[in-house]
Design a protein around this motif. Sequence first.
Motif, short mmCIF file in Angstrom:
data_model
loop_
_atom_site.label_atom_id
_atom_site.label_comp_id
_atom_site.label_asym_id
_atom_site.label_seq_id
_atom_site.Cartn_x
_atom_site.Cartn_y
_atom_site.Cartn_z
N LYS A 146 0.83 -1.20 0.00
CA LYS A 146 0.00 0.00 0.00
C LYS A 146 0.86 1.25 0.00
N PHE A 266 -7.21 6.00 -0.91
CA PHE A 266 -6.79 4.95 0.03
C PHE A 266 -7.53 5.03 1.37
N ASP A 268 -10.42 3.81 2.22
CA ASP A 268 -11.25 2.64 2.54
C ASP A 268 -12.63 3.03 3.06
N CYS A 552 -2.91 3.41 6.60
CA CYS A 552 -2.90 1.98 6.93
C CYS A 552 -3.55 1.71 8.29
#
Length: 596
Positions: A146, A266, A268, A552
């Motif tokens: 990622k 990114f 999510d 993350c």
Amino acid sequence: MTLHRYRTHTCGALTAADAGNNVRLSGWVHRVRDHGGLLFIDLRDHYGITQCVIDPDSAAFPLAEKVRSEWVLRIDGEVKLRDASAVNSNIPTGAIEIFIREIEVLSAAKELPLPVFGDADYPEDIRLRYRFLDLRREKLHNNIVKRTKIISAMRAGMGGAGFTEFSTPILTASSPEGARDFLVPSRIHPGKFFALPQAPQQYKQLLMVAGFDRYFQVAPCFRDEDPRADRLPGEFYQLDLEMSFVTQEDVWNTVEPVMTSVFEQFADGKRVTKGWPRIPYSEAIRKYGSDKPDLRNPIEIQAVTEHFAGSGFKVFANQIEADPKVEVWAIPAKNKVGAEPIGRAFCDRMNAWAQGEGQPGLGYIFFKDGAGSGPIAKNIGEERTAALKAQLGLGDGDAVFFVAGRPEKFYKFAGEARTKVGTDLGVVDTEQYALCWIVDFPFYEWSEEEKRIDFAHNPFSMPQGGIDGLNSDDPLSLKAYQYDAVCNGFEIASGSIRNQEPETMVKAFELTGKSREEVEEQFGGLYRAFQYGAPPHGGAAFGIDRIVMLLCGVQNLREITAFPMNQQAEDLLMGAPSPADNKQLRELSIRLNVQS
């Protein structure tokens, strides 16, 4: 058909459409399962996992029984559809399995010093010493992948915004400002040293003077600093950028859409701020107790000094009377709708927490049955308590906490209390990335240690008001064209409009005690460049490691870095730092004098 030596497909490629085909896979044994004679081998590579099965009638079965976790195998076999009850919809290959015809052991593995299957916590020294195994763990492996995708998105976004990527030197001159340098001895020039760059700051400004207009770089930076969770020891990476002929608004308006897009790609599903608020530094300190506020927390600090001046709560009233710079700040604790009312037990826990932080305590009022409760409410009386409640917009079931003194001494604690209250009440909205700019930083600050003024931030920033501002009566009142980007309580970028005027640059440093000669010597490259036509320019640097950490959803930078050092700034995998032998030292004209 002649098969490739190692694989016809990756371990994440096969689907129901491949049923009936003969294939070859290579990868690591993720785990082996014995189901009443049938052996199941989950084979893993960078791309995914494929379930392989073998029965005792197969000629390869005796070898399959010897296989252990993390062995590297080549497997030949036929793709078959799984029974409907055995389909695993969580993985791309979950509809099929490979009936094994042949196995080749490409590499056997010793007994593992740490588990690869699963993401259970494990001692950090073992994880870092065997990082090549740790990186096989699914979550960490995915984080590293990622990270590369995030950096690719940044590069694409910067290119789309008209920036060109340039590389700047790694071996450079030592900088007297900022953090401690890593020094590299020169063999060709005995007794002299290069430094690894703390940032490409001067080089990127020189590129603007050279006429390149819009520069960016994914830049490694090196600082000999003590490590912490959100800052790795030794080295880190930043998205570094610089622009010519711009105001700070131009920088914000150019970079903000690029970074918003990166976060959206990114996130999510989490919300991402569009149109980042621009909050003056002084306002951030007073509202949030921090210059890197977590805007997911709805609590805002308010000044309530007037309600305590001359009141019966002498602990605060006496301070206010003795020192006109003393203020009382309130941290309102507005509870969630339908939640249990905040009572004395919660307030006492906050008070105990404050004492654990080295504070004398944390005064409070909690509200029930239309009135305020607690020692402070009793001492200041109903009228003042009601005025506080009205100012702060509180109701029954809510509370408020207080800190008092000179704001410059307590604002950080007030900010920590705001964070603690918001977290413990569960009012922080964790389903978003809340981004903002903090602007108008102080240009100078007072160094108590050195008894002089020093740069509060970047010494290469332009002071608001230019040289006239520097000639004013109170340098500590000066603001800079300087800004930070903040996300969820983390500083993710810092930048400024640069000071490209030679005399203004000299004057700015002179106020910190440096002479013109020292400025010319220590920053000669920039100083000379500014004599030959320097455009107004500015930029920023975004911390890649912190941004990846946020995206993350981890709390430690070591979880998004392939080969990090430990907290003692040691590379346990490679054994660095390590001693140099006498031959190396002689070549570098170095004699050691290690202090015990």
